[in-house]
Design an enzyme around this catalytic site. Sequence first.
Site, PDB file in Angstrom:
ATOM      1  N   LYS A  11       0.819  -1.213   0.000  1.00  0.00           N
ATOM      2  CA  LYS A  11       0.000   0.000   0.000  1.00  0.00           C
ATOM      3  C   LYS A  11       0.859   1.272   0.000  1.00  0.00           C
ATOM      4  CE  LYS A  11      -3.877  -2.316   2.295  1.00  0.00           C
ATOM      5  NZ  LYS A  11      -4.890  -2.230   3.368  1.00  0.00           N
ATOM      6  N   PHE A  59     -15.265   4.174   7.454  1.00  0.00           N
ATOM      7  CA  PHE A  59     -13.892   4.451   7.036  1.00  0.00           C
ATOM      8  C   PHE A  59     -13.707   4.457   5.517  1.00  0.00           C
ATOM      9  CE2 PHE A  59     -14.058  -0.179   7.896  1.00  0.00           C
ATOM     10  CZ  PHE A  59     -13.551  -0.698   6.706  1.00  0.00           C
ATOM     11  N   ARG A  87      -2.228 -14.739   4.560  1.00  0.00           N
ATOM     12  CA  ARG A  87      -2.865 -13.958   5.640  1.00  0.00           C
ATOM     13  C   ARG A  87      -2.154 -14.187   6.972  1.00  0.00           C
ATOM     14  NH1 ARG A  87      -7.414 -11.216   4.179  1.00  0.00           N
ATOM     15  NH2 ARG A  87      -8.507 -11.312   6.174  1.00  0.00           N
ATOM     16  N   THR A  93      -5.303  -7.398  10.586  1.00  0.00           N
ATOM     17  CA  THR A  93      -5.577  -6.119   9.913  1.00  0.00           C
ATOM     18  C   THR A  93      -5.082  -4.942  10.752  1.00  0.00           C
ATOM     19  OG1 THR A  93      -7.570  -7.119   8.989  1.00  0.00           O
ATOM     20  CG2 THR A  93      -7.424  -4.718   8.873  1.00  0.00           C
ATOM     21  N   ARG A 104       2.671  -6.840   8.845  1.00  0.00           N
ATOM     22  CA  ARG A 104       2.018  -5.661   9.435  1.00  0.00           C
ATOM     23  C   ARG A 104       2.650  -5.287  10.765  1.00  0.00           C
ATOM     24  NH1 ARG A 104      -3.865  -7.585   7.382  1.00  0.00           N
ATOM     25  NH2 ARG A 104      -4.000  -6.269   5.517  1.00  0.00           N
ATOM     26  N   ASN A 114      -2.057   0.048   6.811  1.00  0.00           N
ATOM     27  CA  ASN A 114      -1.525  -1.206   7.335  1.00  0.00           C
ATOM     28  C   ASN A 114      -0.628  -1.951   6.350  1.00  0.00           C
ATOM     29  OD1 ASN A 114      -3.514  -2.107   5.641  1.00  0.00           O
ATOM     30  ND2 ASN A 114      -4.634  -3.289   7.173  1.00  0.00           N
ATOM     31  N   HIS A 117      -2.079  -5.587   1.534  1.00  0.00           N
ATOM     32  CA  HIS A 117      -3.377  -6.258   1.360  1.00  0.00           C
ATOM     33  C   HIS A 117      -3.127  -7.713   0.983  1.00  0.00           C
ATOM     34  CE1 HIS A 117      -7.402  -7.127  -0.282  1.00  0.00           C
ATOM     35  NE2 HIS A 117      -6.757  -7.690  -1.295  1.00  0.00           N
TER      36      HIS A 117
END
Length: 141
Positions: A11, A59, A87, A93, A104, A114, A117
């Site tokens: 991100k 959000f 994951r 998250t 993360r 964070n 993705h």
Amino acid sequence: MFGKITLSIIKPDAVKKGYIVPILSKIVHSGFHIIALKMTELSKTSAKKFYAEHKNKLFFESLIKFMSSGPIVSVILQKENAVKDFRILIGNTNPIHAKEGTIRNLYASSLEKNAIHGSDNNQNAFEESLFHFSNREIFFK
Ligand code: AMP
């Protein structure tokens, strides 16, 4: 390939902080093969489409602004149990709850920003891959 790929996005926060290489390095050392990769930017319209499932969340507008705020790196990754294993590798998250050593935990700054993705199921992995890449950009091993 169904069940063996996942779609990841590094991100804008992580790209801005110079974390592309350390994140990709951790991913590859964890056994994932990169089968498509590109540095790109999401327009607000594309970001809204990508995150359409969240359109009624409080959000949403902030998330769209963030995800279209700068370059991202989109990657399709291949591995047995890719979605589930990825994951685990990226962690919760919310980075406050992400286990030590997860991406993360190491690189995210907040629940919104964070760092990365990862698709949440096999169908979404397939659809998100085709959202970011055309068939000719994907090199299956
Ligand atoms: P998800 O589809 O669960 O990955 O959520 C999409 C993204 O929205 C997350 O990766 C975060 O960047 C952001 N997000 C999720 N929940 C929140 C929240 N409660 N507040 C702010 N941002 C959030």
